[in-house]
Scaffold this motif. Sequence first.
Motif, PDB file in Angstrom:
ATOM      1  N   GLY A 277      41.106  22.338  49.769  1.00 58.43           N
ATOM      2  CA  GLY A 277      41.694  23.658  49.953  1.00 58.43           C
ATOM      3  C   GLY A 277      42.683  23.728  51.102  1.00 58.43           C
ATOM      4  O   GLY A 277      42.564  23.010  52.094  1.00 58.43           O
ATOM      5  N   SER A 278      43.667  24.626  50.952  1.00 57.19           N
ATOM      6  CA  SER A 278      44.657  24.886  51.996  1.00 57.19           C
ATOM      7  C   SER A 278      44.636  26.366  52.350  1.00 57.19           C
ATOM      8  O   SER A 278      44.501  27.225  51.478  1.00 57.19           O
ATOM      9  CB  SER A 278      46.059  24.502  51.525  1.00 57.19           C
ATOM     10  OG  SER A 278      46.141  23.121  51.240  1.00 57.19           O
ATOM     11  N   ASP A 279      44.797  26.658  53.621  1.00 54.70           N
ATOM     12  CA  ASP A 279      44.798  28.048  54.071  1.00 54.70           C
ATOM     13  C   ASP A 279      46.059  28.789  53.660  1.00 54.70           C
ATOM     14  O   ASP A 279      46.062  30.022  53.593  1.00 54.70           O
ATOM     15  CB  ASP A 279      44.648  28.107  55.595  1.00 54.70           C
ATOM     16  CG  ASP A 279      43.265  27.686  56.057  1.00 54.70           C
ATOM     17  OD1 ASP A 279      42.302  27.877  55.292  1.00 54.70           O
ATOM     18  OD2 ASP A 279      43.143  27.160  57.184  1.00 54.70           O
ATOM     19  N   ASP A 280      47.151  28.052  53.405  1.00 50.99           N
ATOM     20  CA  ASP A 280      48.411  28.724  53.077  1.00 50.99           C
ATOM     21  C   ASP A 280      48.674  28.790  51.569  1.00 50.99           C
ATOM     22  O   ASP A 280      49.763  29.140  51.140  1.00 50.99           O
ATOM     23  CB  ASP A 280      49.584  28.036  53.780  1.00 50.99           C
ATOM     24  CG  ASP A 280      49.771  26.597  53.328  1.00 50.99           C
ATOM     25  OD1 ASP A 280      48.837  26.042  52.702  1.00 50.99           O
ATOM     26  OD2 ASP A 280      50.843  26.022  53.600  1.00 50.99           O
ATOM     27  N   ILE A 281      47.670  28.444  50.758  1.00 51.12           N
ATOM     28  CA  ILE A 281      47.789  28.556  49.303  1.00 51.12           C
ATOM     29  C   ILE A 281      46.919  29.715  48.824  1.00 51.12           C
ATOM     30  O   ILE A 281      45.711  29.746  49.082  1.00 51.12           O
ATOM     31  CB  ILE A 281      47.353  27.263  48.591  1.00 51.12           C
ATOM     32  CG1 ILE A 281      48.221  26.086  49.022  1.00 51.12           C
ATOM     33  CG2 ILE A 281      47.395  27.440  47.082  1.00 51.12           C
ATOM     34  CD1 ILE A 281      49.671  26.184  48.599  1.00 51.12           C
ATOM     35  N   ALA A 282      47.542  30.675  48.154  1.00 46.18           N
ATOM     36  CA  ALA A 282      46.794  31.790  47.554  1.00 46.18           C
ATOM     37  C   ALA A 282      46.320  31.359  46.175  1.00 46.18           C
ATOM     38  O   ALA A 282      47.074  30.762  45.403  1.00 46.18           O
ATOM     39  CB  ALA A 282      47.681  33.021  47.450  1.00 46.18           C
ATOM     40  N   PHE A 283      45.068  31.677  45.877  1.00 47.30           N
ATOM     41  CA  PHE A 283      44.457  31.250  44.625  1.00 47.30           C
ATOM     42  C   PHE A 283      44.053  32.497  43.840  1.00 47.30           C
ATOM     43  O   PHE A 283      43.221  33.288  44.294  1.00 47.30           O
ATOM     44  CB  PHE A 283      43.242  30.371  44.925  1.00 47.30           C
ATOM     45  CG  PHE A 283      42.586  29.802  43.710  1.00 47.30           C
ATOM     46  CD1 PHE A 283      43.213  28.848  42.934  1.00 47.30           C
ATOM     47  CD2 PHE A 283      41.316  30.232  43.326  1.00 47.30           C
ATOM     48  CE1 PHE A 283      42.603  28.324  41.806  1.00 47.30           C
ATOM     49  CE2 PHE A 283      40.690  29.718  42.203  1.00 47.30           C
ATOM     50  CZ  PHE A 283      41.334  28.754  41.442  1.00 47.30           C
ATOM     51  N   PHE A 284      44.644  32.681  42.654  1.00 45.71           N
ATOM     52  CA  PHE A 284      44.419  33.872  41.833  1.00 45.71           C
ATOM     53  C   PHE A 284      43.518  33.536  40.648  1.00 45.71           C
ATOM     54  O   PHE A 284      43.782  32.586  39.900  1.00 45.71           O
ATOM     55  CB  PHE A 284      45.748  34.402  41.296  1.00 45.71           C
ATOM     56  CG  PHE A 284      46.718  34.849  42.345  1.00 45.71           C
ATOM     57  CD1 PHE A 284      46.815  36.193  42.695  1.00 45.71           C
ATOM     58  CD2 PHE A 284      47.546  33.933  42.989  1.00 45.71           C
ATOM     59  CE1 PHE A 284      47.727  36.611  43.655  1.00 45.71           C
ATOM     60  CE2 PHE A 284      48.453  34.346  43.953  1.00 45.71           C
ATOM     61  CZ  PHE A 284      48.543  35.681  44.291  1.00 45.71           C
ATOM     62  N   MET A 285      42.467  34.335  40.473  1.00 43.14           N
ATOM     63  CA  MET A 285      41.595  34.243  39.300  1.00 43.14           C
ATOM     64  C   MET A 285      41.313  35.645  38.786  1.00 43.14           C
ATOM     65  O   MET A 285      41.390  36.625  39.537  1.00 43.14           O
ATOM     66  CB  MET A 285      40.260  33.561  39.649  1.00 43.14           C
ATOM     67  CG  MET A 285      40.314  32.073  39.759  1.00 43.14           C
ATOM     68  SD  MET A 285      38.665  31.307  39.590  1.00 43.14           S
ATOM     69  CE  MET A 285      37.674  32.240  40.729  1.00 43.14           C
ATOM     70  N   ARG A 286      40.946  35.714  37.523  1.00 46.01           N
ATOM     71  CA  ARG A 286      40.545  36.998  36.958  1.00 46.01           C
ATOM     72  C   ARG A 286      39.306  37.508  37.678  1.00 46.01           C
ATOM     73  O   ARG A 286      38.377  36.735  37.976  1.00 46.01           O
ATOM     74  CB  ARG A 286      40.262  36.851  35.465  1.00 46.01           C
ATOM     75  CG  ARG A 286      39.953  38.176  34.758  1.00 46.01           C
ATOM     76  CD  ARG A 286      39.652  37.946  33.296  1.00 46.01           C
ATOM     77  NE  ARG A 286      38.483  37.079  33.133  1.00 46.01           N
ATOM     78  CZ  ARG A 286      38.068  36.603  31.962  1.00 46.01           C
ATOM     79  NH1 ARG A 286      38.756  36.884  30.869  1.00 46.01           N
ATOM     80  NH2 ARG A 286      37.004  35.835  31.893  1.00 46.01           N
ATOM     81  N   THR A 287      39.278  38.766  37.979  1.00 46.27           N
ATOM     82  CA  THR A 287      38.141  39.358  38.682  1.00 46.27           C
ATOM     83  C   THR A 287      36.836  39.097  37.933  1.00 46.27           C
ATOM     84  O   THR A 287      36.759  39.301  36.718  1.00 46.27           O
ATOM     85  CB  THR A 287      38.342  40.880  38.853  1.00 46.27           C
ATOM     86  OG1 THR A 287      39.550  41.114  39.570  1.00 46.27           O
ATOM     87  CG2 THR A 287      37.169  41.502  39.594  1.00 46.27           C
ATOM     88  N   GLY A 288      35.826  38.646  38.654  1.00 48.63           N
ATOM     89  CA  GLY A 288      34.525  38.367  38.054  1.00 48.63           C
ATOM     90  C   GLY A 288      34.346  36.938  37.604  1.00 48.63           C
ATOM     91  O   GLY A 288      33.236  36.551  37.221  1.00 48.63           O
ATOM     92  N   SER A 289      35.394  36.143  37.637  1.00 46.44           N
ATOM     93  CA  SER A 289      35.285  34.741  37.216  1.00 46.44           C
ATOM     94  C   SER A 289      34.645  33.914  38.330  1.00 46.44           C
ATOM     95  O   SER A 289      35.060  33.987  39.481  1.00 46.44           O
ATOM     96  CB  SER A 289      36.666  34.164  36.882  1.00 46.44           C
ATOM     97  OG  SER A 289      37.284  34.904  35.852  1.00 46.44           O
TER      98      SER A 289
END
Length: 395
Positions: free
Chosen positions: A58-70
Amino acid sequence: MSTLLSQSVAVIKMNLQSLPRRLWMSLAMVFASAVVVAILLAFLAMSKGFEATMQSAGSDDIAFFMRTGSAAELNSSTSKEQFNLIENAPGIMRDEQGPIVSPELYVIVDGVKKTTQQEANIPLRGLGQRGVDMRKGFTLVAGRMFNPGTDELMVGAGVLNQFDGFELGQEIRFGKYTWKVVGVFSTGGNVFESELWADAKVIQNLYNRGSSYQTVRARMESPDSLNTINEYLKSEPRLSHEVQSESAYFAEQGKSLSYMAIFGWVISSIMALGALAGALNTMYTSVSDRAMEIATLRAIGFSSISAFIGTMVEAMTLAGLGSLVGSLAAYIFFDGLSTSTLGGSFTQVVFSFRLTPELFVNGISMALIIGLVSGFFPAWRAARVPVIVAFQSGR
């Protein structure tokens, strides 16, 4: 105080010099402590290695998007429209090519483990050059990158190490589709090395995913941009996604094998009880064997405290030797040992056992507790050996 110290040193020396008379019982105590320490360290090293493999990705400067609840990537989904909205979120870094984002797919394929020859799940990730560039520590070990729009893929070094049939140049069949291995990559030993990488659009087509993806990665302008992005997601009704830093996501995923550490403590504690019973027997035998010597020392003016200290030191010494033997065995047989297990997405994660100074301290502490408890009661008996025993034994 100086008298007590000199007396204690003399008793300790006498006790340790008499160990050869009880060699096999003493070795049994050392061995029992060593086994407990080795087993504990094996479980702790497994848990620590898995956690490190996940967190280091993991990197602190990478935003990670997932569907809510996944709970994991496998359960998430992102439509083309949603991806377009995400890539235009404030706080995402841009360059001359536009937003630095990586829409990705995550599907499960079968592989055959080298050790057991049994099938196991391997993640096949669909991504593009942006996604590759976002992986810190990425290096191409052999071959080349896959060409976009082709049935070529790259293999993580962990997969190559643990599974058959993924060598450079091999053709691999997953269901109806055949892929060609054109490259081997490393990411510094983290979880991405447990994956296969191919072009996202090819996977969309072959696996009937339409124009959808599962997750999105985006490089942020700064770690503080996460709050700005999160506010944007809340204000956009067409998005049903949550965002976190990539490091936070993998830190949470790394906890999935934390039960192994708990299991290790439970198993080692049960084994420690057995080792403790044997250690108590050893130390009581030691006191009985030296009863005349202890009584003689008492008769010439040695204090009962020195007898107590001498017996305690003997027990702690044997347990300490056991901890060193167990630690050495764990280091030789387990440190760096490569294996794989199921991760959060029901796919194999390749990782190495990892022994750290902190874990060695835990193992040594366990052994010393065995020594402390097994030495206390025999030491108490040694301190209460009557002086008259010296004269009775001399008849």
